[in-house]
Design an enzyme around this catalytic site. Structure first.
Site, PDB file in Angstrom:
ATOM      1  N   GLY A  49       0.825  -1.219   0.000  1.00 24.10           N
ATOM      2  CA  GLY A  49       0.000   0.000   0.000  1.00 24.10           C
ATOM      3  C   GLY A  49       0.849   1.255   0.000  1.00 24.10           C
ATOM      4  N   VAL A  50       2.057   1.145  -0.567  1.00 29.98           N
ATOM      5  CA  VAL A  50       3.007   2.279  -0.529  1.00 29.98           C
ATOM      6  C   VAL A  50       2.514   3.476  -1.337  1.00 29.98           C
ATOM      7  CG1 VAL A  50       4.429   1.612  -2.537  1.00 29.98           C
ATOM      8  CG2 VAL A  50       5.503   2.758  -0.580  1.00 29.98           C
ATOM      9  N   THR A  51       1.660   3.226  -2.342  1.00 33.58           N
ATOM     10  CA  THR A  51       1.210   4.329  -3.211  1.00 33.58           C
ATOM     11  C   THR A  51       0.029   5.103  -2.613  1.00 33.58           C
ATOM     12  OG1 THR A  51      -0.201   2.758  -4.388  1.00 33.58           O
ATOM     13  CG2 THR A  51       1.958   3.213  -5.355  1.00 33.58           C
ATOM     14  N   ASP A 111       0.839  -7.813  -5.733  1.00 34.05           N
ATOM     15  CA  ASP A 111      -0.591  -7.644  -5.494  1.00 34.05           C
ATOM     16  C   ASP A 111      -1.013  -8.535  -4.327  1.00 34.05           C
ATOM     17  OD1 ASP A 111      -3.081  -6.657  -7.657  1.00 34.05           O
ATOM     18  OD2 ASP A 111      -3.542  -7.731  -5.814  1.00 34.05           O
ATOM     19  N   LEU A 112      -1.797  -7.969  -3.436  1.00 30.60           N
ATOM     20  CA  LEU A 112      -2.229  -8.716  -2.250  1.00 30.60           C
ATOM     21  C   LEU A 112      -3.183  -9.859  -2.582  1.00 30.60           C
ATOM     22  CD1 LEU A 112      -2.710  -5.838   0.333  1.00 30.60           C
ATOM     23  CD2 LEU A 112      -1.227  -7.835   0.620  1.00 30.60           C
ATOM     24  N   ALA A 147      -5.164  -2.065   0.884  1.00 31.27           N
ATOM     25  CA  ALA A 147      -6.582  -2.416   1.062  1.00 31.27           C
ATOM     26  C   ALA A 147      -7.423  -1.772  -0.028  1.00 31.27           C
ATOM     27  CB  ALA A 147      -7.093  -1.912   2.419  1.00 31.27           C
ATOM     28  N   SER A 180      -9.920   0.421   0.351  1.00 28.81           N
ATOM     29  CA  SER A 180     -10.145   1.129   1.621  1.00 28.81           C
ATOM     30  C   SER A 180     -11.378   2.018   1.615  1.00 28.81           C
ATOM     31  CB  SER A 180      -8.900   1.957   1.962  1.00 28.81           C
ATOM     32  OG  SER A 180      -8.855   3.099   1.139  1.00 28.81           O
ATOM     33  N   TYR A 217     -14.430  -8.630  -3.785  1.00 30.18           N
ATOM     34  CA  TYR A 217     -13.083  -8.127  -4.059  1.00 30.18           C
ATOM     35  C   TYR A 217     -12.491  -7.497  -2.782  1.00 30.18           C
ATOM     36  CZ  TYR A 217      -9.277  -5.301  -5.790  1.00 30.18           C
ATOM     37  OH  TYR A 217      -8.040  -4.737  -5.945  1.00 30.18           O
ATOM     38  N   THR A 235      -8.895  -0.454  11.702  1.00 30.15           N
ATOM     39  CA  THR A 235      -9.686   0.767  11.536  1.00 30.15           C
ATOM     40  C   THR A 235     -10.826   0.901  12.534  1.00 30.15           C
ATOM     41  OG1 THR A 235     -11.353   1.752  10.072  1.00 30.15           O
ATOM     42  CG2 THR A 235     -10.862  -0.549   9.695  1.00 30.15           C
ATOM     43  N   GLU A 282     -13.643   1.689  11.697  1.00 33.04           N
ATOM     44  CA  GLU A 282     -14.838   1.120  11.038  1.00 33.04           C
ATOM     45  C   GLU A 282     -15.218  -0.214  11.666  1.00 33.04           C
ATOM     46  OE1 GLU A 282     -17.192   1.459   8.281  1.00 33.04           O
ATOM     47  OE2 GLU A 282     -16.776   3.504   8.888  1.00 33.04           O
ATOM     48  N   TYR A 291     -16.336  -3.652   4.050  1.00 33.90           N
ATOM     49  CA  TYR A 291     -14.971  -3.217   4.379  1.00 33.90           C
ATOM     50  C   TYR A 291     -14.695  -3.441   5.869  1.00 33.90           C
ATOM     51  CZ  TYR A 291     -11.276   0.110   5.673  1.00 33.90           C
ATOM     52  OH  TYR A 291     -10.154   0.692   6.198  1.00 33.90           O
ATOM     53  N   LYS A 317     -11.964  -5.997   7.632  1.00 41.71           N
ATOM     54  CA  LYS A 317     -10.915  -5.541   8.561  1.00 41.71           C
ATOM     55  C   LYS A 317     -10.985  -6.281   9.902  1.00 41.71           C
ATOM     56  CE  LYS A 317      -8.487  -2.225   6.471  1.00 41.71           C
ATOM     57  NZ  LYS A 317      -7.018  -2.195   6.367  1.00 41.71           N
TER      58      LYS A 317
END
Ligand code: NAP
Ligand code: G4F
Length: 342
Positions: free
Chosen positions: A9-11, A63-64, A87, A89, A100, A132, A134, A155, A159
């Site tokens: 998730g670096v981007t 890719d995860l 994620a 997210s 997905y 999170t 959430e 989501y 999590k």
């Protein structure tokens, strides 16, 4: 020897802030980016150098959703710390793509933990999982590490799986694995479809052009908003402790979406007035409607009230946020005005 970190998730928003923090702390940072048909590295372009030159920041495709790619990268990099920030997210979008979302946001975590185990690296690697608020969903505030999870979206449910599989691998296999339970955090790098960024961008454009319209959903949801820069520091601090633990990270303050609009308008010097109720509620500026409600932005089940109790982190990690909602909004607005003007 420099420590080596690997970021899934670096981007994303947090990936960019965390990379910059770790580079400052003299780490070698490796990040996983997904193949995309358009550029997805804008947030880290300033630290990415030609890989043929000497650098402490490397990007790899991965890719995860792909176990083997996850395993091969960990085997190759041999990191000391792994941060799983990857994620799907977006809470609203998770209702459109629940399967997905589960694949990336729930099973992605399992794939990393299982790779650590398969490679017998559980003594070498420390693992951070991006949990999170959430997950608390319908549970009443203030929410702490002891509050019951009652997620209200695919989501949130995904999590919760990640949270518990992280604890299970910690207990079953002695992996140094921590869950951060982070409340909403924003920044100029926030994705365009999250509400704070959407409001800042929309209102800055309307302010500069003198007209325009912004469509929003539930104005009365309450959130505990902090700054991403403060929150990535907490992630790092968790992995520096002697024992792996789970921590809530939050500002402890709560505001409605409508109040966030008020802060942005005040900073821009826009005097707005509200009329109507429910789906007919709208905001006027200079006698024109600039905000309307569109029911497409409502979620089938909403999380109405989040406010975190982060006393454990403040005490044990000696963590404290530097920003508040006003400095956060102000920075987001300044950066947005600069971006639009250039
Ligand atoms: P974000 O901006 O949406 O970033 C998510 C990252 O995950 C992006 O780099 C994205 O890549 C990557 N990703 C998505 N699908 C992937 C896949 N299949 N394989 C590998 N990478 C994938 O999210 P954020 O705000 O930085 O949040 C970071 C993490 O913290 C997320 O896990 C989020 O759920 C969690 N979190 C966020 C908040 C918050 O308020 N920001 C609060 C609590 C927890 P692309 O750039 O290619 O899309
Ligand atoms: O900005 P949001 O989309 O963030 P949300 O749903 O709280 O999720 C974010 O924070 C979570 C932590 O609690 C993270 F785990 C998650 O990954 C993400 O970063 O929406 C905030 C509130 C919601 O109640 C939403 O219904 O704003 C309300 N809202 C009203 N109008 C809207 C809009 N949200 C969005 N995205 N777009 C709207 O037009």
């Amino acid at each position: 020897m420099k420590k080596i970190a690997l970021i899934f998730g670096v981007t994303g928003q947090d990936g960019a802030y965390l990379s910059k923090l770790l580079l400052k702390k003299n780490y070698v940072v490796h990040g996983i980016k997904r193949r995309s048909s358009s550029l997805n590295t804008q947030r880290i372009d300033d630290i990415y150098l030609d890989p043929h030159k000497k650098t402490n920041f490397y990007l790899h495709y991965g890719d995860l959703t792909n176990s083997l790619s996850v395993l091969k990268i960990i085997e190759k990099i041999k990191p000391n710390e792994i941060y799983n920030l990857g994620a799907q997210s977006h809470v609203g979008v998770s209702f459109d793509v629940p399967e997905y979302t589960a694949n990336v946001t729930a099973l992605g975590t399992l794939r990393i933990l299982d790779a650590i185990l398969t490679l017998k690296m559980q003594k070498k690697i420390k693992f951070y999982q991006a949990g999170t608020s959430e997950m608390f969903g319908a549970s009443k505030p203030p929410q702490s590490e002891k509050t019951l999870f009652y997620p209200r979206s695919p989501y949130g449910v995904a999590k919760v799986y990640s949270h518990w599989i992280t604890i299970n691998y910690r207990e079953a296999y002695n992996i140094f694995a921590c869950n951060g339970i982070l409340f909403n955090h924003e920044s100029p790098f926030r994705g365009e479809t999250f509400v704070t960024k959407k409001i800042v961008t929309g209102l800055c454009e309307i302010f500069l052009k003198g007209s325009g319209k912004l469509y929003l959903g539930n104005l009365y949801a309450k959130r505990d908003w902090g700054h991403a820069e403060d929150y990535v520091l907490a992630m790092w601090k968790m992995l520096q402790k002697k024992k792996p633990m789970d921590y809530v990270i939050s500002s402890g303050k709560q505001y409605t979406v409508k109040y966030f609009i008020h802060i942005v308008c005040k900073k821009l010097g826009m005097k707005i007035t509200w009329k109507g109720k429910g789906l007919n509620e709208r905001a006027y500026w200079k006698n024109k409607i600039i905000i309307s409600i569109d029911k497409r932005y409502f979620r089938p089940t909403e999380v109405t009230s989040l406010r975190g109790d982060s006393r454990k982190a403040r005490k044990e990690l000696k963590w404290k946020p530097r920003h508040n909602i006003y400095s956060l909004a102000s920075e987001m607005i300044d950066e947005e005005l600069k971006r639009i003007k250039t």
